[in-house]
Design a protein around this motif. Structure first.
Motif, mmCIF file in Angstrom:
data_model
loop_
_atom_site.group_PDB
_atom_site.id
_atom_site.type_symbol
_atom_site.label_atom_id
_atom_site.label_comp_id
_atom_site.label_asym_id
_atom_site.label_seq_id
_atom_site.Cartn_x
_atom_site.Cartn_y
_atom_site.Cartn_z
ATOM 1 N N VAL A 39 0.841 -1.209 0.000
ATOM 2 C CA VAL A 39 0.000 0.000 0.000
ATOM 3 C C VAL A 39 0.865 1.242 0.000
ATOM 4 C CG1 VAL A 39 -1.679 1.311 1.360
ATOM 5 C CG2 VAL A 39 -1.959 -1.165 1.084
ATOM 6 N N LEU A 42 2.294 2.226 -3.427
ATOM 7 C CA LEU A 42 1.401 2.541 -4.538
ATOM 8 C C LEU A 42 1.840 3.831 -5.233
ATOM 9 C CD1 LEU A 42 -2.163 1.712 -3.131
ATOM 10 C CD2 LEU A 42 -0.997 0.616 -5.062
ATOM 11 N N GLY A 46 -2.866 6.265 -6.950
ATOM 12 C CA GLY A 46 -3.421 4.981 -6.565
ATOM 13 C C GLY A 46 -3.265 3.882 -7.584
ATOM 14 N N VAL A 49 -6.990 1.807 -10.327
ATOM 15 C CA VAL A 49 -8.043 1.496 -9.356
ATOM 16 C C VAL A 49 -9.252 0.876 -10.044
ATOM 17 C CG1 VAL A 49 -9.609 2.480 -7.640
ATOM 18 C CG2 VAL A 49 -7.251 3.298 -7.804
ATOM 19 N N LEU A 50 -9.602 1.374 -11.227
ATOM 20 C CA LEU A 50 -10.783 0.849 -11.921
ATOM 21 C C LEU A 50 -10.592 -0.629 -12.264
ATOM 22 C CD1 LEU A 50 -11.806 3.766 -14.323
ATOM 23 C CD2 LEU A 50 -12.936 3.000 -12.213
ATOM 24 N N ALA A 52 -8.752 -2.741 -10.564
ATOM 25 C CA ALA A 52 -8.885 -3.467 -9.297
ATOM 26 C C ALA A 52 -10.356 -3.628 -8.920
ATOM 27 C CB ALA A 52 -8.127 -2.739 -8.197
ATOM 28 N N LEU A 53 -11.142 -2.560 -9.094
ATOM 29 C CA LEU A 53 -12.570 -2.645 -8.798
ATOM 30 C C LEU A 53 -13.257 -3.671 -9.707
ATOM 31 C CD1 LEU A 53 -13.438 1.130 -8.278
ATOM 32 C CD2 LEU A 53 -13.319 -0.657 -6.522
ATOM 33 N N LEU A 96 -1.841 -5.995 -11.283
ATOM 34 C CA LEU A 96 -1.946 -4.822 -10.415
ATOM 35 C C LEU A 96 -0.712 -4.642 -9.543
ATOM 36 C CD1 LEU A 96 -5.621 -5.357 -9.185
ATOM 37 C CD2 LEU A 96 -4.845 -3.719 -10.916
ATOM 38 N N LEU A 100 -2.889 -2.863 -4.542
ATOM 39 C CA LEU A 100 -4.216 -3.050 -5.112
ATOM 40 C C LEU A 100 -4.555 -4.532 -5.252
ATOM 41 C CD1 LEU A 100 -4.403 -0.270 -7.866
ATOM 42 C CD2 LEU A 100 -5.568 -0.346 -5.659
ATOM 43 N N ALA A 103 -5.814 -5.637 -2.049
ATOM 44 C CA ALA A 103 -7.183 -5.169 -1.816
ATOM 45 C C ALA A 103 -8.195 -6.074 -2.506
ATOM 46 C CB ALA A 103 -7.325 -3.728 -2.311
#
Length: 433
Positions: A39, A42, A46, A49-50, A52-53, A96, A100, A103
């Motif tokens: 973390v 990173l 970030g 992130v998209l 990872a989502l 990633l 991430l 996460a």
């Protein structure tokens, strides 16, 4: 892969012994440190992130579509358990940054806990340990791929292909070693199959990781194609469930041993092999003495715990390839292949029977009762045995001879071993009270 089911009534990590506690907490602490380092490293903004989502969302959708199947698999898994969510955790590890990717692992496994593990009654400490091993395995896979420049990259480059293959290997090795270390501390004698998992389970894990690699390549080039991963992975879920249901159909639910039908089928094959090889085989029938007293004193649920504990002792007291089954009630049966013929086979069978009798006599079983946890002691078994081909050439003939020997042991005072044609072995002394 997950560790074996704990002993009856154990719902806390602290009840499993100091060695396992140290290993579990150490692995979880290392996982926390590795995640924190990822973390902190990173990039500004970030990172992706998209992406990872999206991977986390695919993992959640996957779990929702397979929830019913996974709950059945989770409840029915006696030893190892491989979930198929590594499709998404492995893809996250390849694509990633470590922070991430961690996460994604946490989101996927938190959702798994809520939808599969907790409803199936799995202790939280097991889920936390499994999550920690996946976090470390994903980090190992990420570091291997980073060596080749990371993904996305030109998939035609040989070093990228080799790196992905090494990442699969590193993910499997890290996960297997960490889980195996925990399993090794759960008992004094653990079979290699329990430490490493069965061959087909490991093949399933590798296949799942390969699908994760393909998902990562699709996301790196044409993200929309990743939805094509869902249909084959759901079909794989159902194929694995069919295999598990077949295994459950051959297993006694209370003890985890072979049921009578499955044991007879395996024993018939073992007797035929003994005839072809020109060697012998032995059969033991064991009856738990005065088991009705346990049920009447502590209740039938406590009696089930005692049966399970006795079954574990019998399984641990014989070789890996010996067949141990439950004949029903408080009666168990063991077939030992590859024994010498004649008197030498009787002597070996008697030694095994005595070893099992002593193991049960030393057994103390903690059971939950209305008055709290109590310990059942003073257990014993009467044992009868016979061999192929000395006491019969067919399985049924040998079973009848072993059953007659069992009744001879019970008639002589119980907690004894009697082998057919007892003149071949020294007569065991009756134990003092």
């Amino acid at each position: 892969m997950d560790d074996p089911s704990p002993a009856p009534g154990i719902r806390s990590l602290w009840a499993l012994g100091p060695g396992l506690v140290v290993v579990a907490l150490s692995v979880e602490l290392v996982a926390v440190v590795v995640v924190a380092a990822g973390v902190l490293a990173l990039p500004p903004g970030g990172g992706p992130v998209l992406l990872a989502l999206g991977l986390a969302a695919m993992g959640v959708v996957h779990t929702e579509l397979a929830t019913g199947i996974e709950r059945i698999r989770r409840r029915g898994s006696a030893n190892s358990y491989f979930d198929l969510s590594s499709v998404w955790t492995f893809a996250a590890a390849l694509l990633l940054p470590p922070g991430l990717a961690a996460a994604v692992v946490v989101v996927v496994y938190a959702h798994l806990w809520h939808r599969v593990w907790a409803p199936a009654g799995i202790p939280l400490y097991r889920h936390l340990y499994t999550t920690a091993t996946v976090l470390l395995a994903a980090r190992a896979a990420h570091d291997v791929v980073s060596w080749a420049g990371g993904l996305p990259a030109d998939p035609a480059r040989p070093d990228v292909v080799v790196a992905v293959g090494l990442a699969v290997s590193s993910y499997v090795v890290v996960n297997t070693v960490l889980i195996g270390a925990a399993i090794a501390l759960t008992g004094p004698r653990v079979a290699p199959r329990d430490l490493l998992g069965r061959w087909d389970d490991n093949a399933l894990e590798v296949a799942t990781l390969c699908m994760g690699a393909l998902a990562a390549v699709a996301l790196a080039s044409t993200p929309g194609l990743v939805v094509l991963v869902l249909p084959p992975i759901l079909v794989l879920h159902r194929a694995v469930l069919v295999r598990q249901l077949e295994q459950d159909a051959s297993t006694d639910a209370k003890t985890g041993l072979l049921n009578v039908t499955a044991w007879r089928a395996e024993a018939l094959r073992a007797v035929r092999r003994a005839h072809r090889a020109g060697c012998g085989a032995g059969v033991l029938i064991l009856d738990l003495d005065h088991f009705k007293v346990v049920n009447d004193t502590h209740g039938h649920l406590a009696g089930d715990d005692v049966l399970s504990a006795v079954a574990a002792e019998l399984r641990a007291g014989v070789r890996e390839h010996d067949l141990v089954g439950r004949f029903g009630g408080e009666e168990f049966v063991v077939l030992l292949p590859d024994l010498p013929r004649g008197g030498a086979g009787h002597v070996e069978l008697w030694r095994v029977a005595e070893r099992l009798r002593h193991r049960v006599a030393r057994l103390d079983v903690g059971v939950a009762t209305a008055g709290g946890v109590q310990t059942v002691t003073g257990l014993s078994v009467s044992v009868g045995g016979a061999t192929v081909p000395t006491d019969g050439t067919t399985l049924d003939q040998v079973l009848r001879a072993a059953d007659d020997s069992l009744y001879a042991a019970k008639g002589a005072g119980r907690n004894l071993v009697r082998i057919a044609t007892d003149g071949h072995v020294p007569a065991p002394r009756r134990p003092t009270a």
